[in-house]
Each structure stands twice: as structure tokens, then as C-alpha cells.
Design an enzyme around this catalytic site. Structure first.
Site, PDB file in Angstrom:
ATOM      1  N   ASP A 210     -73.640 -30.404  -5.975  1.00 13.83           N
ATOM      2  CA  ASP A 210     -73.132 -30.261  -7.246  1.00 13.83           C
ATOM      3  C   ASP A 210     -72.006 -28.774  -6.795  1.00 13.83           C
ATOM      4  O   ASP A 210     -72.466 -28.161  -6.165  1.00 13.83           O
ATOM      5  CB  ASP A 210     -74.855 -29.041  -7.610  1.00 13.83           C
ATOM      6  CG  ASP A 210     -74.057 -28.371  -8.869  1.00 13.83           C
ATOM      7  OD1 ASP A 210     -73.108 -28.383  -9.164  1.00 13.83           O
ATOM      8  OD2 ASP A 210     -74.600 -28.014 -10.176  1.00 13.83           O
ATOM      9  N   HIS A 215     -70.126 -21.394  -8.367  1.00 16.67           N
ATOM     10  CA  HIS A 215     -71.062 -21.323  -7.326  1.00 16.67           C
ATOM     11  C   HIS A 215     -69.665 -21.085  -5.626  1.00 16.67           C
ATOM     12  O   HIS A 215     -70.734 -20.538  -5.065  1.00 16.67           O
ATOM     13  CB  HIS A 215     -72.228 -22.154  -6.913  1.00 16.67           C
ATOM     14  CG  HIS A 215     -72.879 -23.063  -8.146  1.00 16.67           C
ATOM     15  ND1 HIS A 215     -73.485 -21.337  -8.608  1.00 16.67           N
ATOM     16  CD2 HIS A 215     -72.613 -23.874  -8.918  1.00 16.67           C
ATOM     17  CE1 HIS A 215     -74.146 -22.791  -9.462  1.00 16.67           C
ATOM     18  NE2 HIS A 215     -74.046 -24.239 -10.442  1.00 16.67           N
TER      19      HIS A 215
HETATM   20  C1  LIG Z   1     -74.078 -33.257 -14.904  1.00 11.30           C
HETATM   21  C2  LIG Z   1     -75.364 -32.129 -14.960  1.00 11.30           C
HETATM   22  C3  LIG Z   1     -75.140 -30.546 -15.651  1.00 11.30           C
HETATM   23  C4  LIG Z   1     -76.011 -30.175 -14.982  1.00 11.30           C
HETATM   24  C5  LIG Z   1     -75.838 -28.269 -15.111  1.00 11.30           C
HETATM   25  C6  LIG Z   1     -76.318 -27.176 -14.092  1.00 11.30           C
HETATM   26  C7  LIG Z   1     -75.144 -26.895 -13.276  1.00 11.30           C
HETATM   27  C8  LIG Z   1     -74.770 -26.113 -12.587  1.00 11.30           C
HETATM   28  O1  LIG Z   1     -74.107 -26.080 -11.348  1.00 11.30           O
HETATM   29  C9  LIG Z   1     -75.593 -25.046 -13.488  1.00 11.30           C
HETATM   30  C10 LIG Z   1     -76.090 -23.744 -12.281  1.00 11.30           C
HETATM   31  O2  LIG Z   1     -77.015 -23.584 -11.412  1.00 11.30           O
HETATM   32  S1  LIG Z   1     -76.151 -22.222 -13.363  1.00 11.30           S
HETATM   33  C11 LIG Z   1     -76.874 -21.088 -12.046  1.00 11.30           C
HETATM   34  C12 LIG Z   1     -78.935 -21.199 -12.773  1.00 11.30           C
HETATM   35  N1  LIG Z   1     -78.613 -20.293 -13.870  1.00 11.30           N
HETATM   36  C13 LIG Z   1     -79.269 -19.205 -14.419  1.00 11.30           C
HETATM   37  O3  LIG Z   1     -78.899 -18.694 -13.763  1.00 11.30           O
HETATM   38  C14 LIG Z   1     -79.353 -18.748 -15.620  1.00 11.30           C
HETATM   39  C15 LIG Z   1     -79.981 -17.400 -15.539  1.00 11.30           C
HETATM   40  N2  LIG Z   1     -81.014 -17.275 -16.594  1.00 11.30           N
HETATM   41  C16 LIG Z   1     -79.616 -16.333 -17.269  1.00 11.30           C
HETATM   42  O4  LIG Z   1     -78.718 -15.943 -16.833  1.00 11.30           O
HETATM   43  C17 LIG Z   1     -80.366 -15.824 -19.428  1.00 11.30           C
HETATM   44  O5  LIG Z   1     -81.972 -16.490 -18.957  1.00 11.30           O
HETATM   45  C18 LIG Z   1     -80.227 -17.475 -21.126  1.00 11.30           C
HETATM   46  C19 LIG Z   1     -78.331 -16.923 -20.067  1.00 11.30           C
HETATM   47  C20 LIG Z   1     -80.526 -19.125 -19.840  1.00 11.30           C
HETATM   48  C21 LIG Z   1     -80.639 -17.194 -21.540  1.00 11.30           C
HETATM   49  O6  LIG Z   1     -80.805 -15.722 -21.880  1.00 11.30           O
HETATM   50  P1  LIG Z   1     -80.876 -15.052 -23.049  1.00 11.30           P
HETATM   51  O7  LIG Z   1     -78.958 -15.844 -23.832  1.00 11.30           O
HETATM   52  O8  LIG Z   1     -81.109 -13.818 -23.201  1.00 11.30           O
HETATM   53  O9  LIG Z   1     -81.563 -15.733 -23.908  1.00 11.30           O
HETATM   54  P2  LIG Z   1     -82.722 -15.570 -25.053  1.00 11.30           P
HETATM   55  O10 LIG Z   1     -81.791 -14.544 -25.511  1.00 11.30           O
HETATM   56  O11 LIG Z   1     -84.079 -14.986 -23.839  1.00 11.30           O
HETATM   57  O12 LIG Z   1     -83.766 -16.807 -25.802  1.00 11.30           O
HETATM   58  C22 LIG Z   1     -82.655 -17.789 -27.031  1.00 11.30           C
HETATM   59  C23 LIG Z   1     -83.233 -19.042 -27.022  1.00 11.30           C
HETATM   60  O13 LIG Z   1     -82.877 -19.143 -25.774  1.00 11.30           O
HETATM   61  C24 LIG Z   1     -84.518 -20.272 -25.287  1.00 11.30           C
HETATM   62  N3  LIG Z   1     -83.786 -19.546 -23.728  1.00 11.30           N
HETATM   63  C25 LIG Z   1     -84.215 -18.625 -23.146  1.00 11.30           C
HETATM   64  N4  LIG Z   1     -83.781 -18.435 -21.195  1.00 11.30           N
HETATM   65  C26 LIG Z   1     -83.783 -19.705 -21.711  1.00 11.30           C
HETATM   66  C27 LIG Z   1     -83.491 -21.543 -20.326  1.00 11.30           C
HETATM   67  N5  LIG Z   1     -83.549 -20.722 -19.488  1.00 11.30           N
HETATM   68  N6  LIG Z   1     -84.074 -22.363 -20.972  1.00 11.30           N
HETATM   69  C28 LIG Z   1     -84.164 -22.857 -22.123  1.00 11.30           C
HETATM   70  N7  LIG Z   1     -84.101 -22.581 -22.575  1.00 11.30           N
HETATM   71  C29 LIG Z   1     -83.969 -21.192 -22.994  1.00 11.30           C
HETATM   72  C30 LIG Z   1     -85.424 -19.364 -25.784  1.00 11.30           C
HETATM   73  O14 LIG Z   1     -86.710 -19.351 -25.621  1.00 11.30           O
HETATM   74  C31 LIG Z   1     -85.191 -18.733 -27.309  1.00 11.30           C
HETATM   75  O15 LIG Z   1     -85.233 -19.573 -28.014  1.00 11.30           O
HETATM   76  P3  LIG Z   1     -86.248 -18.909 -28.768  1.00 11.30           P
HETATM   77  O16 LIG Z   1     -85.703 -18.632 -29.615  1.00 11.30           O
HETATM   78  O17 LIG Z   1     -86.538 -20.342 -30.386  1.00 11.30           O
HETATM   79  O18 LIG Z   1     -87.451 -19.320 -27.716  1.00 11.30           O
END
Ligand SMILES: CCCCCCC[C@@H](O)CC(=O)SCCNC(=O)CCNC(=O)[C@H](O)C(C)(C)COP(=O)(O)OP(=O)(O)OC[C@H]1O[C@@H](n2cnc3c(N)ncnc32)[C@H](O)[C@@H]1OP(=O)(O)O
Length: 307
Positions: A210, A215
Site C-alpha cells: 500500500d 502514509h
Molecule cells: C484500493 C483499496 C483501497 C483501500 C483504502 C484504504 C487505503 C489506506 O491506505 C488508507 C488508510 O489506511 S487511512 C488510515 C486508517 N483509517 C483511519 O485512520 C480512519 C480513522 N477513523 C476516523 O478518522 C473516523 O472514525 C472517520 C473519519 C472514519 C469517521 O468519523 P466521523 O466522520 O466523525 O463519523 P461519524 O460522525 O462518527 O459517523 C458518520 C457515519 O459514518 C459511519 N462510520 C463512522 N466511522 C466509520 C468507519 N470507520 N467505517 C465505516 N463507517 C463508519 C457511522 O456509523 C455513521 O453512520 P450512521 O449514522 O449511519 O451510523
């Protein structure tokens, strides 16, 4: 471009042939901290020579941590456009698939689960088939679920679900999807483990496949809204599984049946992960936080089911 969920869901699955060898497995293990002595070990012990730890690093004793499934192939239906290579700079990368065209700077890994149908060999070839299994409209964001299935000549190896959170891409009129949250047990954890993340962990981890500049490249990280590059979600995912297998499953990687998590918050390389674990019948529940940021959530809804 708005997401066209119908088009994405009806696209043909994409199959790719994947292959790996012990060097790929060793590199992956080093990328998630193998060979580093955990702080809870007795004084004087060393992961560089420990017999259990050598199973992650030495080819003559090698086994494969099941989370290797997340890097073993690149059978995603996404084409990762690399406009940097086209002279467009780090600003313009993206992910494209039928019905989906999103800016890489808007993409975060939202969650991951894997089901192991049998242990992953240290040397293998397989066919991995990936399709878009769901596209959810969260209003301010879209969540795209990729389902991958890998099988070799002996049958199914693993099934994995990747949940991709795309900021700013909601509002296309799709279903909102599930919002399940798993409560933590109402008792003290059975184990609390600290796992320091090396400053260069992401630079090492990315060599397993990746190469997302989020990163590694400070300019791209700034575009995505971060002060500095963040750790791959799947690196925290692997560090945590290794800590749980080594401490609660006697280092026996073949006992893992499933492993799932939600990425609840970012990790910056150089921070320390606190892994809290609860033993339950046939399963382990865990929660991971970032020690230096007042235990901000990192991994939530985290469960290992095991034999
Ligand atoms: C080709 C293949 C491609 C691969 C892709 C990946 C490539 C990688 O290189 C990328 C990475 O590794 S990125 C690093 C790892 N990920 C992170 O660090 C994300 C950490 N999480 C956050 O920042 C927040 O939780 C965040 C931002 C995720 C959410 O926070 P908020 O915006 O505050 O959300 P919130 O208001 O709590 O919820 C809104 C609705 O979204 C749903 N939800 C929340 N977190 C979720 C999550 N992690 N995954 C899925 N859905 C999620 C909530 O349930 C909510 O929906 P609903 O109201 O229906 O319940």
C-alpha cells in the site's frame, strides 16, 4: 464525480492471480513490528532471538499471521490512478472503478474483516476475486464495501471485507447501511498490552504494497487534512492481531478463524498503542487506543474468533 451505486454494484467481479513467498511474509511481519521486544516481556529477553518470535522472521520456522491476507494480493476493482507519475503532482491521485471516481485525499480505511478458511501457507499462489459488495450513503461520506475471496488449487483460503470511508462523497441518494457498535464488556480487561509503533513503521509497512502517499508524503498528508503522515489502518490491524495471538493464543496463528475491526481514529508513527483484551468463549474482544493522545480510540468493534 458523484457515486453511481447501481453501476458500482452491478460491475463484473475482477479476478487476479496472486503469488507470495516467504520473503513477502517476513517483510509483512517486520512491517507490523515483528522482532521488536514487547515492553511486558521480562528484562533481558529479546524478540530477535526468542523461539516464538523467530516464527515471524526466520524462513526455516516461518508461519503466516492471518492478517497477511490483507496484503497478499491486489485484486481490488479499483484502479489507483497515480497522477504523480503522469506529472500531476501528489494532489491528483484517485481511486476509480465502474460507478466510482473518488479523490485519494478523501479516502480513509473505515474497517476490515477477514475469515480464514484454512491457514495461509508461507509460499502460495491463488486467484483472488473482488467485487463491490455494498455502497452506503452516510450523508457527509460514502462507505464502499469491497468483498474479496481467495482460493488456491486446494480450495478457499480467505474471504475479506474492506470498508472504505470516503469523506465528502455522500448525498448520492443511496441506503444509509448499518451503524452497529459493539459495547465493551463491563469488567476490567484480562490483558492490557502496550505496542510502541516505530517512527519509520509506515515507511517499512508500505513496502508490502500500500504505497498510498497519505502514509509517507507530508505534502499529501496536509492535503488530506493531517499535520503529518498517518499510519496505515492495516498496520495497526496487524500489530494488534499479532499482540493478541502471541499473548492469548500461545502464538498459534492457525487458531484464528475471523478477525474484524473498525478504524475509529488515526495513529501517527512514533505513538504507542494500548491494546485491551477480554477473553470470551471462543473469541477475544479488544479495544485499541493511542496512549500519547489520552487514549484516543484507534480500533473499535474488534473481535477475533478462534478455535
Ligand atoms: C484500493 C483499496 C483501497 C483501500 C483504502 C484504504 C487505503 C489506506 O491506505 C488508507 C488508510 O489506511 S487511512 C488510515 C486508517 N483509517 C483511519 O485512520 C480512519 C480513522 N477513523 C476516523 O478518522 C473516523 O472514525 C472517520 C473519519 C472514519 C469517521 O468519523 P466521523 O466522520 O466523525 O463519523 P461519524 O460522525 O462518527 O459517523 C458518520 C457515519 O459514518 C459511519 N462510520 C463512522 N466511522 C466509520 C468507519 N470507520 N467505517 C465505516 N463507517 C463508519 C457511522 O456509523 C455513521 O453512520 P450512521 O449514522 O449511519 O451510523
Amino acid at each position: 464525480m458523484p457515486i453511481d451505486a447501481d453501476k458500482a454494484l452491478s460491475a463484473e467481479p475482477r479476478s487476479t492471480e496472486i503469488a507470495w513467498d516467504p520473503k513477502d511474509v517476513q517483510l509483512y511481519h517486520l512491517g507490523i513490528g515483528a522482532g521488536t521486544t514487547p515492553p511486558e516481556w521480562p528484562a533481558g529477553s529479546s524478540a530477535a532471538t526468542d523461539p516464538g518470535e523467530l516464527r515471524y522472521t526466520l524462513e526455516s520456522r516461518l508461519h503466516t499471521l492471518p492478517s497477511f491476507a490483507t496484503v497478499a494480493g491486489s485484486g481490488s476493482p479499483f484502479t489507483q490512478r497515480n497522477r504523480e507519475a503522469e506529472g500531476g503532482g501528489a494532489t491528483a491521485g484517485g481511486l476509480s472503478a465502474p460507478g466510482i471516481e473518488v479523490d485519494l485525499a478523501a479516502v480513509l480505511h473505515g474497517g476490515q474483516s477477514i475469515t480464514l478458511h484454512r491457514p495461509i501457507p508461507v509460499h502460495g499462489t491463488a486467484t483472488q476475486t473482488t467485487r463491490i459488495a455494498a455502497v452506503y450513503d452516510k450523508g457527509k461520506a460514502a462507505v464502499i464495501v469491497l468483498r474479496s475471496e481467495a482460493a488456491d488449487a486446494d480450495g478457499p483460503l480467505w474471504t475479506s471485507d474492506t470498508r472504505i470511508f470516503v469523506k465528502g462523497e455522500g448525498g448520492f441518494g443511496g441506503e444509509r447501511g448499518p451503524s452497529h457498535r459493539l459495547e465493551l464488556p463491563d469488567r476490567a480487561p484480562d490483558h492490557t498490552l502496550l505496542r510502541p509503533v516505530r517512527e519509520d513503521q509506515a515507511l517499512l509497512y508500505r513496502l508490502s504494497g500500500d504505497r498510498n502517499p497519505l502514509h509517507a508524503d507530508p505534502e499529501f498528508a496536509a492535503l488530506a487534512g493531517f499535520d503529518r503522515p498517518i499510519l496505515h489502518g492495516l498496520c495497526s490491524y496487524g500489530i494488534t492481531l499479532k499482540a493478541l495471538v502471541d499473548t492469548l493464543l500461545n502464538g498459534e496463528v492457525a487458531r484464528v478463524r475471523t478477525y474484524s475491526t473498525r478504524f475509529a481514529g488515526v495513529v501517527f508513527p512514533g505513538e504507542t498503542l494500548r491494546v485491551r483484551a477480554w477473553r470470551q468463549r471462543g473469541r477475544i474482544q479488544a479495544a485499541v487506543t493511542a496512549v500519547e493522545r489520552e487514549d484516543a480510540p484507534v480500533l473499535a468493534d474488534t473481535v477475533v474468533e478462534h478455535h
